[in-house]
Design a protein around this motif. Sequence first.
Motif, PDB file in Angstrom:
ATOM      1  N   GLY A  37       0.833  -1.203   0.000  1.00 47.52           N
ATOM      2  CA  GLY A  37       0.000   0.000   0.000  1.00 47.52           C
ATOM      3  C   GLY A  37       0.860   1.242   0.000  1.00 47.52           C
ATOM      4  O   GLY A  37       1.670   1.440  -0.905  1.00 47.52           O
ATOM      5  N   LEU A  38       0.714   2.072   1.035  1.00 48.29           N
ATOM      6  CA  LEU A  38       1.477   3.309   1.106  1.00 48.29           C
ATOM      7  C   LEU A  38       2.582   3.215   2.162  1.00 48.29           C
ATOM      8  O   LEU A  38       2.840   4.163   2.905  1.00 48.29           O
TER       9      LEU A  38
ATOM     10  N   GLN B 230      -5.678   8.780  -4.538  1.00 47.60           N
ATOM     11  CA  GLN B 230      -6.887   8.221  -3.926  1.00 47.60           C
ATOM     12  C   GLN B 230      -7.465   9.126  -2.840  1.00 47.60           C
ATOM     13  O   GLN B 230      -8.595   8.956  -2.412  1.00 47.60           O
ATOM     14  N   TYR B 231      -6.676  10.102  -2.363  1.00 45.12           N
ATOM     15  CA  TYR B 231      -7.140  11.032  -1.317  1.00 45.12           C
ATOM     16  C   TYR B 231      -7.734  12.284  -1.956  1.00 45.12           C
ATOM     17  O   TYR B 231      -7.331  12.693  -3.044  1.00 45.12           O
TER      18      TYR B 231
ATOM     19  N   LYS C 132       3.305  17.813  -4.652  1.00 44.93           N
ATOM     20  CA  LYS C 132       2.958  18.272  -5.974  1.00 44.93           C
ATOM     21  C   LYS C 132       1.695  17.496  -6.253  1.00 44.93           C
ATOM     22  O   LYS C 132       1.583  16.364  -5.807  1.00 44.93           O
ATOM     23  N   LYS C 133       0.772  18.046  -6.959  1.00 38.58           N
ATOM     24  CA  LYS C 133      -0.536  17.437  -7.161  1.00 38.58           C
ATOM     25  C   LYS C 133      -0.513  15.892  -7.217  1.00 38.58           C
ATOM     26  O   LYS C 133       0.171  15.304  -8.023  1.00 38.58           O
ATOM     27  N   ASP C 134      -1.266  15.252  -6.353  1.00 42.34           N
ATOM     28  CA  ASP C 134      -1.417  13.791  -6.299  1.00 42.34           C
ATOM     29  C   ASP C 134      -0.127  13.039  -5.973  1.00 42.34           C
ATOM     30  O   ASP C 134      -0.067  11.816  -6.106  1.00 42.34           O
ATOM     31  N   ARG C 135       0.927  13.762  -5.619  1.00 39.94           N
ATOM     32  CA  ARG C 135       2.209  13.074  -5.404  1.00 39.94           C
ATOM     33  C   ARG C 135       2.978  13.701  -4.241  1.00 39.94           C
ATOM     34  O   ARG C 135       3.105  14.918  -4.136  1.00 39.94           O
TER      35      ARG C 135
ATOM     36  N   LEU D 296       3.232   6.574   4.786  1.00 42.50           N
ATOM     37  CA  LEU D 296       2.412   7.772   4.735  1.00 42.50           C
ATOM     38  C   LEU D 296       1.548   7.881   5.987  1.00 42.50           C
ATOM     39  O   LEU D 296       0.959   6.896   6.419  1.00 42.50           O
ATOM     40  N   PHE D 297       1.499   9.070   6.571  1.00 41.96           N
ATOM     41  CA  PHE D 297       0.652   9.306   7.740  1.00 41.96           C
ATOM     42  C   PHE D 297      -0.098  10.621   7.559  1.00 41.96           C
ATOM     43  O   PHE D 297       0.180  11.391   6.644  1.00 41.96           O
TER      44      PHE D 297
END
Length: 566
Positions: A400-401, A424-425, A452-455, A468-469
């Motif tokens: 996952g992340l 996905q967020y 940066k957008k989506d990343r 990721l948190f």
Amino acid sequence: MQLKFLIFTLLFCNHLTYAQDEIPRNYFESPLEIPLLLSGTFGELRSNHFHAGMDIKTNGVTGLAVSASAKGYVGRIKIQHGGYGKALYVYHPNGYQSVYAHLDNFSPKIEALVRKAQYKKESYEIELFPSALELKVKQGEVIGYSGNSGSSGGPHLHFEIRDFKSKPMNPFLFGFDEVKDSRKPQIFALHAYSLGPDSHVNGSTDRLQLKLIQRQDGNYRTEPIKAFGTIGFGIDAYDILDLTYNKNGVYSVVTKLNGKPVFETTFDKFSFYESRYINRLIDFEYYATEKRRIQKLFLEPNNPLSLYKDVYNNGTVTIQKDNLDQSFEILVSDFMGNTRSILIPLTTDFDENLIQKEIKETEYFAKANSASVFEEGKIDIYIPKNALYEDIFLDIDIEGLSVKLHEPTTPLHKSMTIGFDVSQYSLEDQDKLYIASVTSWGSKYYVSTYKKKDRLTTKVNEFGTYQLFEDNKAPTITPKNFRDKQWVSNFRFLKLEIDDEDTGIESYRATVNGEFILMEYDYKTKTLTYDFNDGKISDTKNELKVVVTDKVGNTAIFEAEFLRKN
Ligand SMILES: [Zn+2]
């Protein structure tokens, strides 16, 4: 015309060689008035760097007067939360610089200049380059007061001498003879390494700690070791100066094979850009697991450190089937020349049945001398050229992340980039996301996260688990020495504690009656301090407002009133 050019060249070169070769003895004096006792020496092995100066003990207190070590001018002033904290750089007429770090504050003249600039920039962190005429100093003139600012682990003065190319040099080369050292360095441990594909030492193909036998004269020897192939040695050593107990670094290590020198490392001088190669000099895997540093006494590929001299056969020994008995000697010295030796008798012992440590192959092979890119699911990894010291199979596990990216026991010389696809967020949720390093015991630490957008990306120079948190919690702000509506006429300082649980403090800003006031932030004690001596408060009734923001932009606001007779 040609002659003129030649004369100019000669003069110019002469000047350079003067600065490089003829080190001025006793040009610099101790910057403190108390006896010169050290808690750290030049070149000492520290985390990701070699110590660039000497750490002078300040009797465990802050506030001792620090004076210019020689005449010159203060050409650089730097204040930062971490690192050297409050630091002064004095430029001397002979081309050398002296550096004074972790200061508590500066002399009144420098303090006034700094305050003015801090108020202008509205920032505690600042860097200034005063001209040669602005802050001239005489030898012995007080320029500041010793402290514990920045990433200092206790009150002391970090003092450095840099050459005209800004390379830090061993201060002992310049004198400071008042530092006494009559004891030999201490050897904590000796290790042998099997370096070739069929090498072995005492039946082991791995790192092997050798037992030291102390002789009457204080030097050591080992039992004769039975070895084959290309082998090398490493030591874990330290030096204690007179009148102190601190374990400092050793100055030089020389090794000899059958009486002939084959390797030397000496800490006279290095460049800051070399410093991270310490992770190639030490046995990094051992350090990552045992928290002790073994200095390897042999050279491996991708080690450009300038500290080595007279290296023959990379400092290694190659033992063949028909070799007669040989002897290897290690001489460990401090700057004063006290030397402790270890004698290692070598005998040939070929054992073809020994099994080499197996290399675990994975689908992620990374080469040291070229860049690597790995991508899987929502995570991508970019490892630049020369980030690794050796070609290696990486152990990568993506879920996952979250990514378990190899082992923290493998050193990284440069930062790798890890990217997370967060499409996905929702955009609103993305704002609160950050990347953290997760330790084997489950603690998580924020790592600089770029959006940066989506990343989301991060650049990190250690292998480990990254995940990721989300941080939705604002920082906390708590007054430490006052309460709302209090009379504080006799106070010198206002102190607040600021903290942020997840990502940490990104910025803070304080105002009184709408006007910016300078607060100093000490991350070690989580304290923001305002000094009334800066003369900015003249009203009786004052509205204090402090705004603190964490790394993802959660903001806390603290407001209080304080009263003061002026
Ligand atoms: Zn230091």
